[in-house]
Design a protein around this motif. Sequence first.
Motif, PDB file in Angstrom:
ATOM      1  N   ASP A 166       0.952  -1.273   0.000  1.00 23.80           N
ATOM      2  CA  ASP A 166      -0.064  -0.196   0.068  1.00 23.80           C
ATOM      3  C   ASP A 166       1.043   1.413  -0.042  1.00 23.80           C
ATOM      4  N   ALA A 167       1.201   1.555  -1.113  1.00 25.20           N
ATOM      5  CA  ALA A 167       2.047   3.182  -1.316  1.00 25.20           C
ATOM      6  C   ALA A 167       1.395   4.160  -0.843  1.00 25.20           C
ATOM      7  N   SER A 168      -0.064   4.256  -0.727  1.00 26.41           N
ATOM      8  CA  SER A 168      -0.927   5.427  -0.161  1.00 26.41           C
ATOM      9  C   SER A 168      -0.501   5.693   1.479  1.00 26.41           C
ATOM     10  N   ALA A 169      -0.553   4.381   1.887  1.00 24.39           N
ATOM     11  CA  ALA A 169      -0.228   4.444   3.453  1.00 24.39           C
ATOM     12  C   ALA A 169       1.230   4.505   3.810  1.00 24.39           C
ATOM     13  N   GLY A 170       2.143   4.780   2.995  1.00 21.55           N
ATOM     14  CA  GLY A 170       3.279   4.965   3.211  1.00 21.55           C
ATOM     15  C   GLY A 170       4.127   3.693   3.352  1.00 21.55           C
ATOM     16  N   GLY A 171       3.751   2.604   2.571  1.00 21.75           N
ATOM     17  CA  GLY A 171       4.440   1.463   2.501  1.00 21.75           C
ATOM     18  C   GLY A 171       5.754   1.497   1.687  1.00 21.75           C
ATOM     19  N   GLY A 172       6.495   0.311   1.704  1.00 24.98           N
ATOM     20  CA  GLY A 172       7.808   0.201   0.997  1.00 24.98           C
ATOM     21  C   GLY A 172       9.012   0.075   2.049  1.00 24.98           C
ATOM     22  N   VAL A 173      10.131  -0.503   1.659  1.00 29.02           N
ATOM     23  CA  VAL A 173      11.254  -0.543   2.677  1.00 29.02           C
ATOM     24  C   VAL A 173      11.729   0.793   2.682  1.00 29.02           C
ATOM     25  N   ILE A 174      11.826   1.663   1.663  1.00 26.86           N
ATOM     26  CA  ILE A 174      12.407   2.998   2.053  1.00 26.86           C
ATOM     27  C   ILE A 174      11.799   3.773   3.334  1.00 26.86           C
ATOM     28  N   PRO A 175      10.468   4.040   3.153  1.00 28.50           N
ATOM     29  CA  PRO A 175      10.009   4.740   4.527  1.00 28.50           C
ATOM     30  C   PRO A 175      10.096   3.930   5.713  1.00 28.50           C
ATOM     31  N   ASP A 176      10.027   2.717   5.389  1.00 27.90           N
ATOM     32  CA  ASP A 176       9.998   1.705   6.790  1.00 27.90           C
ATOM     33  C   ASP A 176      11.491   1.761   7.445  1.00 27.90           C
ATOM     34  N   ILE A 177      12.364   1.434   6.587  1.00 27.12           N
ATOM     35  CA  ILE A 177      13.832   1.105   7.049  1.00 27.12           C
ATOM     36  C   ILE A 177      14.947   2.017   6.670  1.00 27.12           C
ATOM     37  N   THR A 178      14.763   2.568   5.519  1.00 25.25           N
ATOM     38  CA  THR A 178      15.799   3.667   5.128  1.00 25.25           C
ATOM     39  C   THR A 178      15.908   4.722   6.080  1.00 25.25           C
ATOM     40  N   VAL A 179      14.839   5.279   6.617  1.00 27.88           N
ATOM     41  CA  VAL A 179      14.664   6.296   7.553  1.00 27.88           C
ATOM     42  C   VAL A 179      15.578   6.016   8.665  1.00 27.88           C
ATOM     43  N   HIS A 180      15.356   4.803   9.169  1.00 24.48           N
ATOM     44  CA  HIS A 180      16.133   4.410  10.453  1.00 24.48           C
ATOM     45  C   HIS A 180      17.675   4.443  10.027  1.00 24.48           C
ATOM     46  N   ASP A 305      15.156  15.885  13.996  1.00 27.47           N
ATOM     47  CA  ASP A 305      15.761  14.800  13.588  1.00 27.47           C
ATOM     48  C   ASP A 305      14.924  13.949  12.577  1.00 27.47           C
ATOM     49  N   GLY A 306      13.555  13.788  13.138  1.00 25.85           N
ATOM     50  CA  GLY A 306      12.714  13.101  12.007  1.00 25.85           C
ATOM     51  C   GLY A 306      12.436  13.657  10.937  1.00 25.85           C
ATOM     52  N   ILE A 307      12.627  14.968  10.495  1.00 24.70           N
ATOM     53  CA  ILE A 307      12.366  15.688   9.474  1.00 24.70           C
ATOM     54  C   ILE A 307      13.685  15.336   8.553  1.00 24.70           C
ATOM     55  N   LYS A 308      14.849  15.304   9.101  1.00 24.17           N
ATOM     56  CA  LYS A 308      16.195  14.959   8.290  1.00 24.17           C
ATOM     57  C   LYS A 308      16.043  13.468   8.042  1.00 24.17           C
ATOM     58  N   SER A 309      15.839  12.395   8.576  1.00 25.93           N
ATOM     59  CA  SER A 309      15.774  11.364   8.234  1.00 25.93           C
ATOM     60  C   SER A 309      14.699  10.924   7.124  1.00 25.93           C
ATOM     61  N   LEU A 310      13.778  11.698   7.326  1.00 26.27           N
ATOM     62  CA  LEU A 310      12.483  11.683   6.031  1.00 26.27           C
ATOM     63  C   LEU A 310      13.250  12.254   4.963  1.00 26.27           C
ATOM     64  N   ALA A 311      13.917  13.417   5.101  1.00 32.62           N
ATOM     65  CA  ALA A 311      14.480  14.181   3.758  1.00 32.62           C
ATOM     66  C   ALA A 311      15.491  13.157   3.146  1.00 32.62           C
ATOM     67  N   VAL A 312      16.317  12.436   3.910  1.00 28.59           N
ATOM     68  CA  VAL A 312      17.236  11.430   3.168  1.00 28.59           C
ATOM     69  C   VAL A 312      16.422  10.412   2.414  1.00 28.59           C
ATOM     70  N   ALA A 313      15.430   9.893   3.276  1.00 31.64           N
ATOM     71  CA  ALA A 313      14.694   8.669   2.572  1.00 31.64           C
ATOM     72  C   ALA A 313      13.922   9.257   1.331  1.00 31.64           C
ATOM     73  N   LEU A 314      13.553  10.333   1.327  1.00 30.28           N
ATOM     74  CA  LEU A 314      12.766  10.812  -0.017  1.00 30.28           C
ATOM     75  C   LEU A 314      13.724  11.168  -1.131  1.00 30.28           C
ATOM     76  N   ALA A 315      14.974  11.472  -0.537  1.00 24.45           N
ATOM     77  CA  ALA A 315      16.043  11.657  -1.669  1.00 24.45           C
ATOM     78  C   ALA A 315      16.409  10.488  -2.048  1.00 24.45           C
ATOM     79  N   VAL A 316      16.555   9.350  -1.304  1.00 19.28           N
ATOM     80  CA  VAL A 316      16.959   7.886  -1.920  1.00 19.28           C
ATOM     81  C   VAL A 316      15.686   7.565  -2.854  1.00 19.28           C
TER      82      VAL A 316
END
Length: 334
Positions: A166-180, A305-316
């Motif tokens: 479910d991409a609309s719910a924010g699924g995928g490994v990037i929002p789930d793990i890349t942010v970490h 910190d949460g903004i910055k981890s999200l920014a990196v994931a979105l760039a990836v």
Amino acid sequence: MNWTFVGASTIASQHMIGAVRAQAGGEVTWVVSGAAERAQRWASDHGIAKATQDLSQALADPEVAAVYISSTNEKHHAQTMAAIAAGKHVLCEKPLGLTLAEADEMVAAARDAGVVFATNHHLRCSGSHRAMRALIAEGAVGRVLSLRIHHAVHLPENLQGWRINDASAGGGVIPDITVHDADVARFLLEEDPVDVVAQLASSGMGQGVEDSCMSVWTMPSGAMVMSHESFTHPFAGSGLEIHGTEGSIFARDVMTQMPVGQITLRSASGVREISYSDHSLYVQGVADFYAAVAGTGTPAASGPDGIKSLAVALAVREAAQSGRKVTVAYGDVA
């Protein structure tokens, strides 16, 4: 401190209820879930007094001081904004939102309301990661040249669902793990990625979303970060390596919710096993949150910190989809 839990989630039941109750006077008063039956059953199973589908009902309780949000990713923004408007302190799961604009608005609203807003990046609360950060800071590896993060695991069946389809719910490994992994790199190296290149794939689990990703990030110091995330690797384990001019740190099985794993430092002096505290990551994170509310400390991971981890994931994700190098856009985050 009384809490409302928004989202009858696995992480809440396995880790966060106990972490709250481990604090002096800590208790979960409400659970909010989109399904009334699930909310009632979850509350009964965990000894929580009140359950509802109506977030506003729980937020209206004057006895509640803090809200923990572990709903699906697309709900984080609206639920956080409602909690902040009600004057509650908020600890939100990552990613903070689906866009930087959402995350920015959440952080700004909390600042304007004078409430604590934090991101539940649990890995920086671990004894292992804090020990490695201290080793780097004291010069044990010299100048850091590279960081390799391996966070390719097998997503358990009970956690799959929307994360894999479910991409609309924010699924995928990037929002789930890349942010970490973005937060881990920032925490260990104390600097923010500048630009990224990446590739993603569906390697057997993803249905309309990526389940595997590899990326390389450039840091301001010139250090390079190589990051690998996946939902489909059952036997790979996890870990990271930090390589510098004077030594290397090898950490195995430390990218986890539990205080486990091994850390080894190699240098001209030989090989040394590094000990670390085996405290609960979540108890530490909630304790840091309490200190922030009391005005005696800061959250383990702040809203920025949460903004910055999200920014990196979105760039990836953008780099992987476009096939080009992408500069990480952090906006005006403090």
